[in-house]
Design a protein around this motif. Structure first.
Motif, PDB file in Angstrom:
ATOM      1  N   LYS A  13      31.736 -30.231  27.355  1.00 21.80           N
ATOM      2  CA  LYS A  13      31.497 -28.797  27.450  1.00 21.80           C
ATOM      3  C   LYS A  13      32.213 -28.048  26.321  1.00 21.80           C
ATOM      4  O   LYS A  13      31.649 -27.158  25.699  1.00 21.80           O
ATOM      5  CB  LYS A  13      31.973 -28.293  28.802  1.00 21.80           C
ATOM      6  CG  LYS A  13      31.703 -26.828  29.044  1.00 21.80           C
ATOM      7  CD  LYS A  13      32.192 -26.410  30.407  1.00 21.80           C
ATOM      8  CE  LYS A  13      31.980 -24.930  30.631  1.00 21.80           C
ATOM      9  NZ  LYS A  13      32.483 -24.501  31.938  1.00 21.80           N
ATOM     10  N   HIS A  16      30.565 -28.996  22.654  1.00 20.66           N
ATOM     11  CA  HIS A  16      29.257 -28.452  22.303  1.00 20.66           C
ATOM     12  C   HIS A  16      29.099 -26.992  22.682  1.00 20.66           C
ATOM     13  O   HIS A  16      27.989 -26.516  22.858  1.00 20.66           O
ATOM     14  CB  HIS A  16      28.162 -29.279  22.978  1.00 20.66           C
ATOM     15  CG  HIS A  16      28.145 -30.699  22.521  1.00 20.66           C
ATOM     16  ND1 HIS A  16      27.741 -31.069  21.258  1.00 20.66           N
ATOM     17  CD2 HIS A  16      28.500 -31.848  23.133  1.00 20.66           C
ATOM     18  CE1 HIS A  16      27.840 -32.383  21.130  1.00 20.66           C
ATOM     19  NE2 HIS A  16      28.314 -32.882  22.250  1.00 20.66           N
ATOM     20  N   LYS A  19      26.452 -24.356  20.832  1.00 24.68           N
ATOM     21  CA  LYS A  19      25.437 -25.021  20.029  1.00 24.68           C
ATOM     22  C   LYS A  19      24.073 -25.021  20.699  1.00 24.68           C
ATOM     23  O   LYS A  19      23.055 -25.069  20.018  1.00 24.68           O
ATOM     24  CB  LYS A  19      25.858 -26.459  19.723  1.00 24.68           C
ATOM     25  CG  LYS A  19      27.048 -26.543  18.802  1.00 24.68           C
ATOM     26  CD  LYS A  19      27.360 -27.968  18.467  1.00 24.68           C
ATOM     27  CE  LYS A  19      28.597 -28.056  17.598  1.00 24.68           C
ATOM     28  NZ  LYS A  19      28.946 -29.432  17.296  1.00 24.68           N
ATOM     29  N   THR A  20      24.028 -24.963  22.017  1.00 23.86           N
ATOM     30  CA  THR A  20      22.735 -25.004  22.694  1.00 23.86           C
ATOM     31  C   THR A  20      21.955 -23.728  22.437  1.00 23.86           C
ATOM     32  O   THR A  20      20.730 -23.757  22.345  1.00 23.86           O
ATOM     33  CB  THR A  20      22.907 -25.203  24.212  1.00 23.86           C
ATOM     34  OG1 THR A  20      23.742 -24.173  24.718  1.00 23.86           O
ATOM     35  CG2 THR A  20      23.525 -26.541  24.526  1.00 23.86           C
ATOM     36  N   ARG A  23      20.310 -24.105  19.068  1.00 20.93           N
ATOM     37  CA  ARG A  23      19.227 -25.079  19.118  1.00 20.93           C
ATOM     38  C   ARG A  23      17.925 -24.468  19.616  1.00 20.93           C
ATOM     39  O   ARG A  23      16.850 -24.893  19.234  1.00 20.93           O
ATOM     40  CB  ARG A  23      19.609 -26.243  20.035  1.00 20.93           C
ATOM     41  CG  ARG A  23      19.780 -27.519  19.262  1.00 20.93           C
ATOM     42  CD  ARG A  23      19.953 -28.687  20.184  1.00 20.93           C
ATOM     43  NE  ARG A  23      21.370 -28.982  20.291  1.00 20.93           N
ATOM     44  CZ  ARG A  23      21.982 -29.338  21.389  1.00 20.93           C
ATOM     45  NH1 ARG A  23      21.312 -29.465  22.507  1.00 20.93           N
ATOM     46  NH2 ARG A  23      23.257 -29.580  21.396  1.00 20.93           N
ATOM     47  N   HIS A  24      18.024 -23.451  20.453  1.00 19.41           N
ATOM     48  CA  HIS A  24      16.844 -22.794  21.001  1.00 19.41           C
ATOM     49  C   HIS A  24      16.492 -21.516  20.245  1.00 19.41           C
ATOM     50  O   HIS A  24      15.693 -20.715  20.719  1.00 19.41           O
ATOM     51  CB  HIS A  24      17.048 -22.488  22.481  1.00 19.41           C
ATOM     52  CG  HIS A  24      17.138 -23.722  23.315  1.00 19.41           C
ATOM     53  ND1 HIS A  24      16.079 -24.556  23.549  1.00 19.41           N
ATOM     54  CD2 HIS A  24      18.190 -24.286  23.940  1.00 19.41           C
ATOM     55  CE1 HIS A  24      16.458 -25.570  24.301  1.00 19.41           C
ATOM     56  NE2 HIS A  24      17.755 -25.430  24.545  1.00 19.41           N
ATOM     57  N   CYS A  53      26.774 -22.008  14.203  1.00 20.41           N
ATOM     58  CA  CYS A  53      26.387 -23.292  13.601  1.00 20.41           C
ATOM     59  C   CYS A  53      26.453 -23.304  12.078  1.00 20.41           C
ATOM     60  O   CYS A  53      26.403 -24.364  11.472  1.00 20.41           O
ATOM     61  CB  CYS A  53      24.990 -23.682  14.057  1.00 20.41           C
ATOM     62  SG  CYS A  53      23.682 -22.582  13.484  1.00 20.41           S
TER      63      CYS A  53
END
Length: 61
Positions: A13, A16, A19-20, A23-24, A53
Motif C-alpha cells: 500500500k 504503490h 500510482k493507481t 494508471r487510469h 509519476c
C-alpha cells in the motif's frame, strides 16, 4: 541515548501509493518551473509534469 530507526520493508500500500490514479489517467499536473515556456511553431507552449509519476505533457496556448 541514540534514536532507534526501525528498518522494515514498506507495505504494498505504501509502495504503490498514488500510482493507481495515474494508471487510469488521473494525473496531478503542475507547471514545470525549470522549463516553463518554450516557443514551438510560433506558439507559446507550457510544459506540465505529473507530481505523482513524473510524466510530461506539453500544451500549446
Amino acid at each position: 541515548m541514540a534514536d532507534v530507526i526501525p528498518f522494515r520493508k514498506p507495505t504494498l500500500k505504501e509502495k504503490h501509493k498514488g500510482k493507481t490514479l495515474c494508471r487510469h489517467g488521473h494525473h496531478k499536473w503542475e507547471v514545470d518551473v525549470a522549463k516553463q515556456f518554450d516557443v514551438k511553431q510560433g506558439r507559446l507552449v507550457t510544459r506540465y509534469v505529473c507530481t505523482r509519476c513524473g510524466k510530461h505533457k506539453v500544451k500549446a496556448h
